[in-house]
Design a protein around this motif. Structure first.
Motif, PDB file in Angstrom:
ATOM      1  N   PHE A  48      32.079  39.060 -14.090  1.00 16.42           N
ATOM      2  CA  PHE A  48      31.970  37.834 -13.303  1.00 16.42           C
ATOM      3  C   PHE A  48      33.228  37.011 -13.474  1.00 16.42           C
ATOM      4  O   PHE A  48      33.792  36.949 -14.561  1.00 16.42           O
ATOM      5  CB  PHE A  48      30.752  37.037 -13.790  1.00 16.42           C
ATOM      6  N   ALA A  49      33.709  36.428 -12.406  1.00 10.63           N
ATOM      7  CA  ALA A  49      34.853  35.525 -12.490  1.00 10.63           C
ATOM      8  C   ALA A  49      34.431  34.189 -11.915  1.00 10.63           C
ATOM      9  O   ALA A  49      34.055  34.098 -10.749  1.00 10.63           O
ATOM     10  CB  ALA A  49      36.048  36.093 -11.715  1.00 10.63           C
ATOM     11  N   GLY A  50      34.451  33.161 -12.710  1.00 13.30           N
ATOM     12  CA  GLY A  50      34.025  31.858 -12.241  1.00 13.30           C
ATOM     13  C   GLY A  50      33.983  30.843 -13.345  1.00 13.30           C
ATOM     14  O   GLY A  50      34.353  31.118 -14.485  1.00 13.30           O
ATOM     15  N   VAL A  51      33.519  29.642 -13.009  1.00 13.33           N
ATOM     16  CA  VAL A  51      33.431  28.529 -13.948  1.00 13.33           C
ATOM     17  C   VAL A  51      31.978  28.158 -14.152  1.00 13.33           C
ATOM     18  O   VAL A  51      31.234  27.965 -13.180  1.00 13.33           O
ATOM     19  CB  VAL A  51      34.216  27.300 -13.435  1.00 13.33           C
ATOM     20  N   ILE A  52      31.563  28.084 -15.387  1.00 14.24           N
ATOM     21  CA  ILE A  52      30.193  27.709 -15.727  1.00 14.24           C
ATOM     22  C   ILE A  52      30.249  26.372 -16.449  1.00 14.24           C
ATOM     23  O   ILE A  52      30.890  26.248 -17.492  1.00 14.24           O
ATOM     24  CB  ILE A  52      29.533  28.776 -16.617  1.00 14.24           C
ATOM     25  N   THR A  53      29.601  25.368 -15.887  1.00 12.52           N
ATOM     26  CA  THR A  53      29.631  24.030 -16.457  1.00 12.52           C
ATOM     27  C   THR A  53      28.335  23.739 -17.189  1.00 12.52           C
ATOM     28  O   THR A  53      27.248  23.806 -16.586  1.00 12.52           O
ATOM     29  CB  THR A  53      29.851  22.959 -15.369  1.00 12.52           C
TER      30      THR A  53
ATOM     31  N   LYS B 288      39.183  30.218 -20.301  1.00  9.23           N
ATOM     32  CA  LYS B 288      39.460  28.783 -20.384  1.00  9.23           C
ATOM     33  C   LYS B 288      38.195  28.033 -20.772  1.00  9.23           C
ATOM     34  O   LYS B 288      37.100  28.381 -20.325  1.00  9.23           O
ATOM     35  CB  LYS B 288      39.979  28.268 -19.034  1.00  9.23           C
ATOM     36  N   ILE B 289      38.340  27.030 -21.633  1.00  5.78           N
ATOM     37  CA  ILE B 289      37.247  26.129 -22.002  1.00  5.78           C
ATOM     38  C   ILE B 289      37.775  24.706 -21.919  1.00  5.78           C
ATOM     39  O   ILE B 289      38.830  24.403 -22.484  1.00  5.78           O
ATOM     40  CB  ILE B 289      36.721  26.411 -23.427  1.00  5.78           C
TER      41      ILE B 289
ATOM     42  N   THR C  53      41.509  21.309 -23.884  1.00  2.00           N
ATOM     43  CA  THR C  53      41.539  22.559 -23.122  1.00  2.00           C
ATOM     44  C   THR C  53      41.973  23.719 -24.000  1.00  2.00           C
ATOM     45  O   THR C  53      42.988  23.635 -24.693  1.00  2.00           O
ATOM     46  CB  THR C  53      42.505  22.447 -21.925  1.00  2.00           C
ATOM     47  N   TRP C  54      41.177  24.794 -23.968  1.00  2.00           N
ATOM     48  CA  TRP C  54      41.572  26.043 -24.616  1.00  2.00           C
ATOM     49  C   TRP C  54      41.848  27.062 -23.527  1.00  2.00           C
ATOM     50  O   TRP C  54      41.086  27.184 -22.554  1.00  2.00           O
ATOM     51  CB  TRP C  54      40.468  26.558 -25.532  1.00  2.00           C
TER      52      TRP C  54
ATOM     53  N   GLU D 134      33.066  23.062 -19.965  1.00  2.00           N
ATOM     54  CA  GLU D 134      33.261  23.921 -18.797  1.00  2.00           C
ATOM     55  C   GLU D 134      33.938  25.213 -19.245  1.00  2.00           C
ATOM     56  O   GLU D 134      35.005  25.191 -19.848  1.00  2.00           O
ATOM     57  CB  GLU D 134      34.133  23.178 -17.785  1.00  2.00           C
ATOM     58  N   VAL D 135      33.287  26.347 -18.946  1.00  2.00           N
ATOM     59  CA  VAL D 135      33.768  27.644 -19.420  1.00  2.00           C
ATOM     60  C   VAL D 135      34.142  28.518 -18.226  1.00  2.00           C
ATOM     61  O   VAL D 135      33.328  28.728 -17.313  1.00  2.00           O
ATOM     62  CB  VAL D 135      32.697  28.359 -20.271  1.00  2.00           C
ATOM     63  N   THR D 136      35.374  29.018 -18.238  1.00  2.00           N
ATOM     64  CA  THR D 136      35.832  29.940 -17.203  1.00  2.00           C
ATOM     65  C   THR D 136      35.855  31.346 -17.770  1.00  2.00           C
ATOM     66  O   THR D 136      36.421  31.594 -18.833  1.00  2.00           O
ATOM     67  CB  THR D 136      37.251  29.573 -16.717  1.00  2.00           C
TER      68      THR D 136
END
Length: 432
Positions: free
Chosen positions: A21-26, A86-87, A118-119, A141-143
């Motif tokens: 999966f590629a996306g952002v989970i908030t 990314k976080i 940001t990580w 927010e996790v990418t």
């Protein structure tokens, strides 16, 4: 395409099918109100808090307002739907105040600015430690950017100390720097008037007061992730304040109270243009003392300016204090308003404006306010004047980098028994 998900059918379907999966989970803190666990899971992303070295226990992910990670806690962010790339933490305070993202230490790739930490990297799991204080985030927010698989190694950039407090005139001991990456490391100081850094990562204080952030960074290569770490140098002098028996116009004073075998001194109100008022919070030292030594980086002094009818009181931020006759909290303004200052034989002062005089405490409160009458358990303040002649005020001392520290050609610190080429104070030697 990047998109934000929250409890979506698509995300759950991907979990069942174990596909990439590629996306952002908030993750929103308010979504988890009522939970009674130190673990939160949403759309394949799991947050877990371990107690770590905290004396307050494990923080919580369930107070209904913020994710709270106490000082010393370890927050683990893990993914089962793809490697995390990314976080982003959106916090309740900025990086100079507690509860901000600057309190975190993490794997390589973590940085912060304002209220956002940001990580960036590539890992199935990332650990963060609340190092200098508590962290409170409203959202995390996790990418995720691909299938779970082999990851590159951490760059391992690290200073032995993340912050260095240096008193001018004393010996400066530079923190050591180590790395794991084979990539070149770039070192930069954002304020070379305060501290410099050489090509080997050795920090030197110049002898000037102020703050400098030293940044070490390395690019990604075939084996290692990109990395970044910082060390902040605070260079200060000790300002000496001594108990005063009278007031002199133009002098700087600490507003002090002594009660319960402790000495308290006031700090200026943090200015808010929409609410320009407040009580003066206090710091304390044990015992009843006649002299206080305060770091010059703490701007706690008040200047008493001579005006018609008495003295105007200006805080270190340039705001004048006055009373409105309605509230016990101080008002802040740009106009100098007169206070009368009357010394007493016991060393205290009656400092009055608009019929209200300054007092420390009201019952158990440990702040300074002003009332028209004496309050419960309150005491009148003393004044401690800044002693310009004392201490090392104004000393400028050039301090050399720490000497005789050995590094191999990969930039790793080595001992005296190491065999091969070493770098000492920027020069290469063959050590047999």
């Amino acid at each position: 395409m990047i998109k934000t998900l929250r409890y979506t059918f698509m995300a759950m379907l991907m979990l069942v099918c174990s596909t990439a999966f590629a996306g952002v989970i908030t993750l929103n803190a308010t979504d988890f109100a009522g939970s009674e666990t130190a673990t939160v899971t949403q759309d394949g992303i799991t947050l877990t808090i371990d107690k770590g070295t905290s004396t307050s226990g494990a923080g919580n992910l369930y107070n209904g307002q913020q994710f709270r990670i106490y000082k010393g806690n370890i927050l683990t962010v893990s993914s089962t739907v793809g490697n995390i790339t990314k976080i982003v933490f959106t916090c309740t305070a900025n990086n100079e105040v507690k509860w901000g993202p600057g309190c975190f230490a993490a794997q390589d790739g973590y940085s912060y600015e304002g209220k956002v930490g940001t990580w960036a990297g590539n890992a199935a799991e990332v650990k963060f430690t609340a190092e200098s204080n508590q962290v409170r985030a409203t959202t995390i927010e996790v990418t995720v950017g691909g299938e779970v698989g082999p990851t590159k190694k951490s760059a391992g950039l690290k200073f032995s100390e993340s912050t260095v407090d240096y008193e001018l005139g004393t010996t400066f001991t530079a923190p050591t720097f180590t790395k794991a990456t084979t990539a070149a490391v770039k070192f930069v100081s954002d304020n070379e008037e305060v501290a410099t850094v050489n090509a080997e990562g050795v920090i030197a204080a110049t002898g000037k007061e102020g703050k400098a952030i030293i940044t070490a960074s390395a690019e990604e290569n075939a084996d290692f992730n990109a990395g970044k770490t910082t060390c902040t140098v605070y260079a200060y002098r000790m300002n000496v304040y001594k108990k005063a028996t009278a007031v002199e116009a133009g002098k700087q004073y600490l507003i002090v109270a002594q009660r319960d075998e402790k000495t308290y001194y006031a700090a200026p109100v943090k200015y808010n243009a929409e609410k320009p008022y407040g009580y003066l919070n206090s710091f304390k030292v044990d015992g009843i003392v006649d002299e206080l030594k305060i770091k010059s980086s703490y701007k706690n002094a008040f200047t008493f300016e001579g005006v018609e009818g008495g003295y105007a009181i200006k805080d270190a931020n340039g705001h004048y204090l006055y009373m409105d006759g309605k509230h016990a909290s101080f008002q802040l303004g740009d106009e100098a308003k007169a206070w009368t200052v009357e010394p007493a034989e016991n060393g205290t002062f009656t400092i009055t404006n608009n019929g209200q005089f300054i007092q420390y405490g009201n019952g158990t409160f440990t702040t300074f306010g002003a009332w028209t009458e004496a309050q419960d358990k309150a005491v009148k303040p003393m004044l401690f004047v800044f002693d310009e002649a004392a201490g090392i005020n104004g000393v400028q001392t050039t301090v050399k980098p720490q000497s005789n520290v050995r590094y191999n050609i990969a930039g790793q610190r080595v001992g005296a028994d190491y065999k091969g080429i070493v770098i000492v104070n920027g020069k290469k030697y063959l050590q047999k």
